[in-house]
Design a protein around this motif. Structure first.
Motif, PDB file in Angstrom:
ATOM      1  N   ARG A  35     -44.574   1.679  22.702  1.00  0.00           N
ATOM      2  CA  ARG A  35     -44.091   0.442  22.090  1.00  0.00           C
ATOM      3  C   ARG A  35     -42.637   0.619  21.656  1.00  0.00           C
ATOM      4  NH1 ARG A  35     -48.158   2.276  18.431  1.00  0.00           N
ATOM      5  NH2 ARG A  35     -47.323   3.048  16.454  1.00  0.00           N
ATOM      6  N   PHE A  36     -41.969  -0.529  21.481  1.00  0.00           N
ATOM      7  CA  PHE A  36     -40.544  -0.551  21.163  1.00  0.00           C
ATOM      8  C   PHE A  36     -40.292  -1.367  19.907  1.00  0.00           C
ATOM      9  CE2 PHE A  36     -40.620   0.712  25.464  1.00  0.00           C
ATOM     10  CZ  PHE A  36     -39.377   1.202  25.840  1.00  0.00           C
ATOM     11  N   VAL A  37     -39.244  -0.991  19.204  1.00  0.00           N
ATOM     12  CA  VAL A  37     -38.730  -1.795  18.098  1.00  0.00           C
ATOM     13  C   VAL A  37     -37.234  -1.949  18.327  1.00  0.00           C
ATOM     14  CG1 VAL A  37     -38.413  -2.034  15.611  1.00  0.00           C
ATOM     15  CG2 VAL A  37     -40.460  -0.884  16.502  1.00  0.00           C
ATOM     16  N   LEU A  38     -36.737  -3.194  18.315  1.00  0.00           N
ATOM     17  CA  LEU A  38     -35.310  -3.472  18.436  1.00  0.00           C
ATOM     18  C   LEU A  38     -34.784  -3.919  17.082  1.00  0.00           C
ATOM     19  CD1 LEU A  38     -32.624  -4.038  19.940  1.00  0.00           C
ATOM     20  CD2 LEU A  38     -33.540  -6.315  20.492  1.00  0.00           C
ATOM     21  N   LEU A  39     -33.881  -3.133  16.512  1.00  0.00           N
ATOM     22  CA  LEU A  39     -33.187  -3.523  15.288  1.00  0.00           C
ATOM     23  C   LEU A  39     -31.836  -4.069  15.726  1.00  0.00           C
ATOM     24  CD1 LEU A  39     -35.149  -1.009  14.548  1.00  0.00           C
ATOM     25  CD2 LEU A  39     -33.866  -0.967  12.429  1.00  0.00           C
ATOM     26  N   GLN A  40     -31.686  -5.380  15.632  1.00  0.00           N
ATOM     27  CA  GLN A  40     -30.544  -6.049  16.262  1.00  0.00           C
ATOM     28  C   GLN A  40     -29.541  -6.585  15.251  1.00  0.00           C
ATOM     29  OE1 GLN A  40     -31.223  -9.893  17.788  1.00  0.00           O
ATOM     30  NE2 GLN A  40     -29.729  -9.748  19.454  1.00  0.00           N
ATOM     31  N   SER A  41     -28.262  -6.386  15.567  1.00  0.00           N
ATOM     32  CA  SER A  41     -27.164  -7.037  14.855  1.00  0.00           C
ATOM     33  C   SER A  41     -26.094  -7.366  15.898  1.00  0.00           C
ATOM     34  CB  SER A  41     -26.597  -6.122  13.765  1.00  0.00           C
ATOM     35  OG  SER A  41     -25.851  -5.068  14.318  1.00  0.00           O
ATOM     36  N   PRO A  42     -25.102  -8.182  15.552  1.00  0.00           N
ATOM     37  CA  PRO A  42     -24.119  -8.609  16.560  1.00  0.00           C
ATOM     38  C   PRO A  42     -23.342  -7.467  17.198  1.00  0.00           C
ATOM     39  CG  PRO A  42     -24.020 -10.039  14.627  1.00  0.00           C
ATOM     40  CD  PRO A  42     -24.925  -8.904  14.273  1.00  0.00           C
ATOM     41  N   ASP A  43     -23.084  -6.398  16.496  1.00  0.00           N
ATOM     42  CA  ASP A  43     -22.214  -5.348  17.009  1.00  0.00           C
ATOM     43  C   ASP A  43     -22.918  -4.028  17.313  1.00  0.00           C
ATOM     44  OD1 ASP A  43     -19.915  -7.022  16.717  1.00  0.00           O
ATOM     45  OD2 ASP A  43     -19.939  -6.585  14.565  1.00  0.00           O
ATOM     46  N   VAL A  44     -23.995  -3.736  16.593  1.00  0.00           N
ATOM     47  CA  VAL A  44     -24.717  -2.476  16.766  1.00  0.00           C
ATOM     48  C   VAL A  44     -26.218  -2.758  16.716  1.00  0.00           C
ATOM     49  CG1 VAL A  44     -25.096  -0.144  15.893  1.00  0.00           C
ATOM     50  CG2 VAL A  44     -22.852  -1.196  15.628  1.00  0.00           C
ATOM     51  N   SER A  45     -26.963  -2.133  17.615  1.00  0.00           N
ATOM     52  CA  SER A  45     -28.421  -2.266  17.611  1.00  0.00           C
ATOM     53  C   SER A  45     -29.052  -0.893  17.756  1.00  0.00           C
ATOM     54  CB  SER A  45     -28.892  -3.175  18.752  1.00  0.00           C
ATOM     55  OG  SER A  45     -28.425  -4.499  18.577  1.00  0.00           O
ATOM     56  N   ASP A  46     -30.231  -0.753  17.182  1.00  0.00           N
ATOM     57  CA  ASP A  46     -31.012   0.480  17.336  1.00  0.00           C
ATOM     58  C   ASP A  46     -32.313   0.147  18.050  1.00  0.00           C
ATOM     59  OD1 ASP A  46     -29.364   2.410  15.894  1.00  0.00           O
ATOM     60  OD2 ASP A  46     -29.863   1.236  14.106  1.00  0.00           O
ATOM     61  N   ILE A  47     -32.659   0.978  19.014  1.00  0.00           N
ATOM     62  CA  ILE A  47     -33.917   0.823  19.742  1.00  0.00           C
ATOM     63  C   ILE A  47     -34.788   2.030  19.442  1.00  0.00           C
ATOM     64  CG2 ILE A  47     -35.024   0.547  21.983  1.00  0.00           C
ATOM     65  CD1 ILE A  47     -32.401  -0.576  23.051  1.00  0.00           C
ATOM     66  N   LEU A  48     -35.994   1.784  18.950  1.00  0.00           N
ATOM     67  CA  LEU A  48     -36.962   2.853  18.708  1.00  0.00           C
ATOM     68  C   LEU A  48     -38.012   2.837  19.807  1.00  0.00           C
ATOM     69  CD1 LEU A  48     -37.619   2.406  14.875  1.00  0.00           C
ATOM     70  CD2 LEU A  48     -35.826   3.740  16.005  1.00  0.00           C
ATOM     71  N   LEU A  49     -38.287   3.982  20.377  1.00  0.00           N
ATOM     72  CA  LEU A  49     -39.323   4.141  21.376  1.00  0.00           C
ATOM     73  C   LEU A  49     -40.364   5.096  20.819  1.00  0.00           C
ATOM     74  CD1 LEU A  49     -36.318   4.139  22.819  1.00  0.00           C
ATOM     75  CD2 LEU A  49     -37.646   4.390  24.900  1.00  0.00           C
ATOM     76  N   LEU A  50     -41.619   4.671  20.781  1.00  0.00           N
ATOM     77  CA  LEU A  50     -42.723   5.510  20.315  1.00  0.00           C
ATOM     78  C   LEU A  50     -43.765   5.566  21.416  1.00  0.00           C
ATOM     79  CD1 LEU A  50     -41.752   3.535  17.711  1.00  0.00           C
ATOM     80  CD2 LEU A  50     -43.172   5.226  16.538  1.00  0.00           C
ATOM     81  N   CYS A  51     -44.188   6.781  21.771  1.00  0.00           N
ATOM     82  CA  CYS A  51     -45.029   6.932  22.946  1.00  0.00           C
ATOM     83  C   CYS A  51     -46.078   8.014  22.715  1.00  0.00           C
ATOM     84  CB  CYS A  51     -44.158   7.308  24.150  1.00  0.00           C
ATOM     85  SG  CYS A  51     -45.006   7.232  25.735  1.00  0.00           S
ATOM     86  N   ASN A  52     -47.296   7.765  23.215  1.00  0.00           N
ATOM     87  CA  ASN A  52     -48.335   8.774  23.184  1.00  0.00           C
ATOM     88  C   ASN A  52     -47.927   9.923  24.113  1.00  0.00           C
ATOM     89  OD1 ASN A  52     -50.956  10.052  24.277  1.00  0.00           O
ATOM     90  ND2 ASN A  52     -51.684   8.865  22.545  1.00  0.00           N
ATOM     91  N   HIS A  53     -48.020  11.140  23.598  1.00  0.00           N
ATOM     92  CA  HIS A  53     -47.507  12.307  24.318  1.00  0.00           C
ATOM     93  C   HIS A  53     -48.227  12.545  25.649  1.00  0.00           C
ATOM     94  CE1 HIS A  53     -45.167  15.779  24.844  1.00  0.00           C
ATOM     95  NE2 HIS A  53     -45.480  16.486  23.783  1.00  0.00           N
ATOM     96  N   SER A  54     -49.412  11.978  25.835  1.00  0.00           N
ATOM     97  CA  SER A  54     -50.151  12.211  27.077  1.00  0.00           C
ATOM     98  C   SER A  54     -49.444  11.604  28.284  1.00  0.00           C
ATOM     99  CB  SER A  54     -51.571  11.634  26.979  1.00  0.00           C
ATOM    100  OG  SER A  54     -51.544  10.220  26.889  1.00  0.00           O
ATOM    101  N   ILE A  55     -48.582  10.597  28.078  1.00  0.00           N
ATOM    102  CA  ILE A  55     -47.908   9.962  29.218  1.00  0.00           C
ATOM    103  C   ILE A  55     -46.415  10.249  29.257  1.00  0.00           C
ATOM    104  CG2 ILE A  55     -49.614   8.092  29.351  1.00  0.00           C
ATOM    105  CD1 ILE A  55     -47.383   6.236  28.172  1.00  0.00           C
TER     106      ILE A  55
END
Length: 463
Positions: free
Chosen positions: A101-121
């Motif tokens: 799953r993903f989380v996008l923390l968005q602002s006009p100039d800078v954004s952060d993307i979090l990626l969380l994944c089960n280690h089996s894949i």
């Protein structure tokens, strides 16, 4: 699901995490489109887990919804860590999928993307390549997408026959026969109960050692002058710092486990496939107070690269445990003493905990004694061309897993000219009830001093 993948399937601390910082205006609709295209390219992004009558686990794409992407307004530079701490405490719905799953923390100039994944894949390199694929498809949504099917790593690398391996197979055979007399088959509900129960009274933590582009260039030049890589130097600095602050590892844990990317070493090459494709080498190593830092660092560098450059498949010689036996050994057995109250939440977990004569408990009795003292996971530098519109990958932060079983774990990644190394931890420790953050900050600060950056010492986990 191979035996190797199943080792990392149900344990609550084996969620692999990456945080990517993007400069420039990110369009959520365009990112969604790129994410969907990437999911077509990499089939494991759209899978769930189903169990057959033997409790073998299979990846299935039938009826799996799109990869979720939650969008949050970005209001501060530190917000990504607060979001990460909460998101990492949520189990995956393994019966429904996806396992990422993903989380996008968005602002006009800078954004952060979090990626969380089960280690089996996935592994760290898989997540880093995924970030690159998404950004490339974001910039060129019309490009053709070709499917890259994941291989079974255990089919690609065949360990040889050894006396220790034969001994292990003998005892595993005995264990399997005992297990089959009274097996416990843990379900998605058991996984979710264990995962939520573990994280109810604790949170993930992170201490960061980061270098801006100028500092990174200086460190790289210094390491090259000594004939070693930055990864080796930073790993050595943390070993030295931990020795200074805490003392030597216990005798049985004076070992280092170095994961490495099999994609770069398999013949024929498998490309940037998204899957669990890690190898690993484990070797004894202790810090010598009679040698200088750079002498120790060179020794560590030589030891790592002499083992990694010659593909040693022994780390992938996974014994043929019964499928449900693997879940009990790796995910449920280790937590019976740590969080016994959680095992009352499902019938299977309750019966398992009360069955103290079960073979799992004898197998796990000395489990922690065999864990390495230090696990440095460095995925190296990820390059993504800057777009004409100004979208740019500014940095990557990699958390290879948030566990308290091993004394010291390190995750490293480079992007946008920056190098970042993370020390993930569980807060507070389930063993002591005390947060390890203050101690890890002291270790990080000592590592800064050893590497020649005393001005970066801080009492904060993140600068």
């Amino acid at each position: 699901m191979s035996r190797l993948e199943r080792l990392f399937f149900m344990r609550p601390v084996y969620t692999v995490i990456m945080a990517a910082r993007i400069t420039g205006a990110v369009d959520p609709a365009g990112l969604r489109q790129a994410l969907d295209a990437t999911a077509r390219k990499h089939p494991l992004l759209r899978v769930k887990v189903v169990f057959d009558e033997r409790h073998e686990a299979w990846f299935s794409s039938e009826g799996v919804p799109p990869v979720p992407m939650r969008i949050v307004q970005r209001v501060s530079d530190r917000q990504w860590l607060d979001e990460l701490k909460e998101e990492a405490r949520v189990p995956f719905d393994i019966n429904r999928g996806p396992l990422i799953r993903f989380v996008l923390l968005q602002s006009p100039d800078v954004s952060d993307i979090l990626l969380l994944c089960n280690h089996s894949i996935c592994d760290g390199m898989a997540l880093a390549n995924l970030v690159r694929d998404i950004l490339i498809l974001y910039e060129d949504p019309a490009q053709e997408v070709s499917v890259i099917n994941p291989p079974d790593v255990l089919d690609l690398v065949k360990p040889g026959i050894s006396l220790p391996g034969l001994v292990v197979r003998f005892f595993v055979g005995l264990g399997n026969r005992k297990w089959q007399k009274n097996p416990y088959r843990f379900s998605a509900d058991d996984y979710a109960a264990l995962y939520r129960g573990y994280w109810e009274t604790r949170k993930p933590g992170l201490v960061l050692l980061e270098f801006n582009p100028e500092e990174s260039a200086h460190l790289l030049a210094t390491c090259r002058s000594h004939g070693i890589t930055v990864g080796s130097a930073v790993s050595a600095a943390f070993l030295a710092a931990r020795t200074d602050i805490v003392g030597e590892f216990p005798k049985n844990q004076q070992t280092v486990m170095v994961p490495f990317d099999l994609r770069r070493r398999l013949t024929p090459p498998v490309g940037n496939v998204f899957c669990f494709c890690d190898g690993g080498v484990k070797f004894p190593f202790s810090w010598s107070v009679k040698k200088t830092f750079w002498e120790n660092a060179k020794d560590l560098h030589k030891e790592i690269h002499s083992r990694v450059e010659v593909l040693d498949p022994s780390c992938l010689d996974i014994p043929s445990f019964e499928p449900s036996f693997i879940d009990a050994l790796t995910a449920f057995g280790p937590y019976v003493d740590t969080i016994p109250e959680v095992f009352a939440r499902t019938d299977t977990m309750r019966r398992f905990m009360k069955d103290t004569g079960n073979v799992v408990f004898s197998f796990n009795r000395n489990y922690e004694k065999d864990l390495p003292g230090f696990v440095p996971s460095n995925i190296g530098r990820i390059d993504v061309p800057e777009s004409p519109g100004g979208i740019r990958l500014d940095r990557l932060i990699f958390l290879p897993g948030i566990s308290e079983l091993g004394p010291l774990s390190l995750g490293g990644a480079g992007a946008g000219g920056r190098m970042a190394f993370s020390l993930p931890f569980v807060d507070p420790s389930a063993k002591t009830g005390i947060s390890p953050e203050a101690e890890l900050i002291r270790i990080r600060n000592r590592a800064f001093e050893i590497l020649g950056f005393p001005e970066k010492v801080s009492d904060k986990a993140l600068e």
